[in-house]
Design an enzyme around this catalytic site. Sequence first.
Site, PDB file in Angstrom:
ATOM      1  N   GLU A 170      13.472   1.788  -7.044  1.00 31.23           N
ATOM      2  CA  GLU A 170      12.258   1.211  -7.409  1.00 31.23           C
ATOM      3  C   GLU A 170      11.930   1.586  -8.806  1.00 31.23           C
ATOM      4  O   GLU A 170      12.570   2.822  -9.161  1.00 31.23           O
ATOM      5  CB  GLU A 170      11.023   1.931  -6.347  1.00 31.23           C
ATOM      6  CG  GLU A 170      11.346   1.800  -4.971  1.00 31.23           C
ATOM      7  CD  GLU A 170      10.053   2.079  -4.275  1.00 31.23           C
ATOM      8  OE1 GLU A 170       9.004   2.571  -4.970  1.00 31.23           O
ATOM      9  OE2 GLU A 170       9.934   1.894  -3.291  1.00 31.23           O
ATOM     10  N   HIS A 192       4.707  -0.472  -9.375  1.00 27.11           N
ATOM     11  CA  HIS A 192       6.021  -0.117  -8.741  1.00 27.11           C
ATOM     12  C   HIS A 192       6.644  -1.165  -7.992  1.00 27.11           C
ATOM     13  O   HIS A 192       5.981  -2.291  -7.692  1.00 27.11           O
ATOM     14  CB  HIS A 192       6.026   1.190  -8.070  1.00 27.11           C
ATOM     15  CG  HIS A 192       5.501   1.025  -6.906  1.00 27.11           C
ATOM     16  ND1 HIS A 192       4.005   1.113  -6.669  1.00 27.11           N
ATOM     17  CD2 HIS A 192       5.954   1.125  -5.559  1.00 27.11           C
ATOM     18  CE1 HIS A 192       3.622   1.010  -5.084  1.00 27.11           C
ATOM     19  NE2 HIS A 192       5.002   1.046  -4.449  1.00 27.11           N
ATOM     20  N   HIS A 230       9.032  -2.827  -4.907  1.00 29.31           N
ATOM     21  CA  HIS A 230       9.728  -2.725  -3.312  1.00 29.31           C
ATOM     22  C   HIS A 230      10.991  -3.604  -3.544  1.00 29.31           C
ATOM     23  O   HIS A 230      10.862  -4.844  -3.300  1.00 29.31           O
ATOM     24  CB  HIS A 230       8.606  -3.177  -2.368  1.00 29.31           C
ATOM     25  CG  HIS A 230       7.524  -2.097  -2.419  1.00 29.31           C
ATOM     26  ND1 HIS A 230       6.738  -2.201  -1.189  1.00 29.31           N
ATOM     27  CD2 HIS A 230       7.353  -1.115  -2.510  1.00 29.31           C
ATOM     28  CE1 HIS A 230       5.938  -1.497  -1.194  1.00 29.31           C
ATOM     29  NE2 HIS A 230       6.293  -0.331  -1.930  1.00 29.31           N
ATOM     30  N   ASP A 287       2.538   5.004  -0.518  1.00 23.76           N
ATOM     31  CA  ASP A 287       1.747   4.664  -1.580  1.00 23.76           C
ATOM     32  C   ASP A 287       0.231   4.837  -1.264  1.00 23.76           C
ATOM     33  O   ASP A 287      -0.577   5.254  -2.335  1.00 23.76           O
ATOM     34  CB  ASP A 287       1.855   3.068  -1.702  1.00 23.76           C
ATOM     35  CG  ASP A 287       3.332   2.872  -2.105  1.00 23.76           C
ATOM     36  OD1 ASP A 287       3.868   3.593  -2.620  1.00 23.76           O
ATOM     37  OD2 ASP A 287       3.736   1.577  -1.677  1.00 23.76           O
TER      38      ASP A 287
END
Length: 148
Positions: free
Chosen positions: A30, A89, A91, A102
């Site tokens: 990530e 961010h 995935h 999250d």
Amino acid sequence: MAENRFCRLRIPRSVYEGMIWHALAEQPLECCGLLAGVIRDDGIGEVRLRYPLLNAAASPVEFESEPQSHFSADRDIRRQGWEVLAVYHSHPTSGPLPSRKDLERSWSVDVVNFIVSLATSPPTVRGWWLKKETYYEAEWTITPGRAV
Ligand SMILES: [Zn+2]
């Protein structure tokens, strides 16, 4: 959504593409970063610049912003007179929906949370307001041109 700091985000195309590029570059881990800019009088947040951060977790399923990179980004953002409007961010293998982790993250309550999903081709980007127990889609648009 009167409780939010701004109603909608405007993101320069170069910043948007930079988020996707960063996600692809860090694959299979990530990535994470910040989007900084100004809030206009009409309540629209204008992103000026993307600040990539290091992922100290170095994990395919979570991220933890590395303190030194986070600190120098914050310092530069303050010096520019900007503020953090969004965090992002990636995935690498799941969809662009917030994970339980999250939602538990406290750094991102009053900013838009972008998630770049690499599970699709091309990647899917969605932006969320994360509130403690719930989340809902943020309003944002891509504007032509480059960031400053
Ligand atoms: Zn996530």
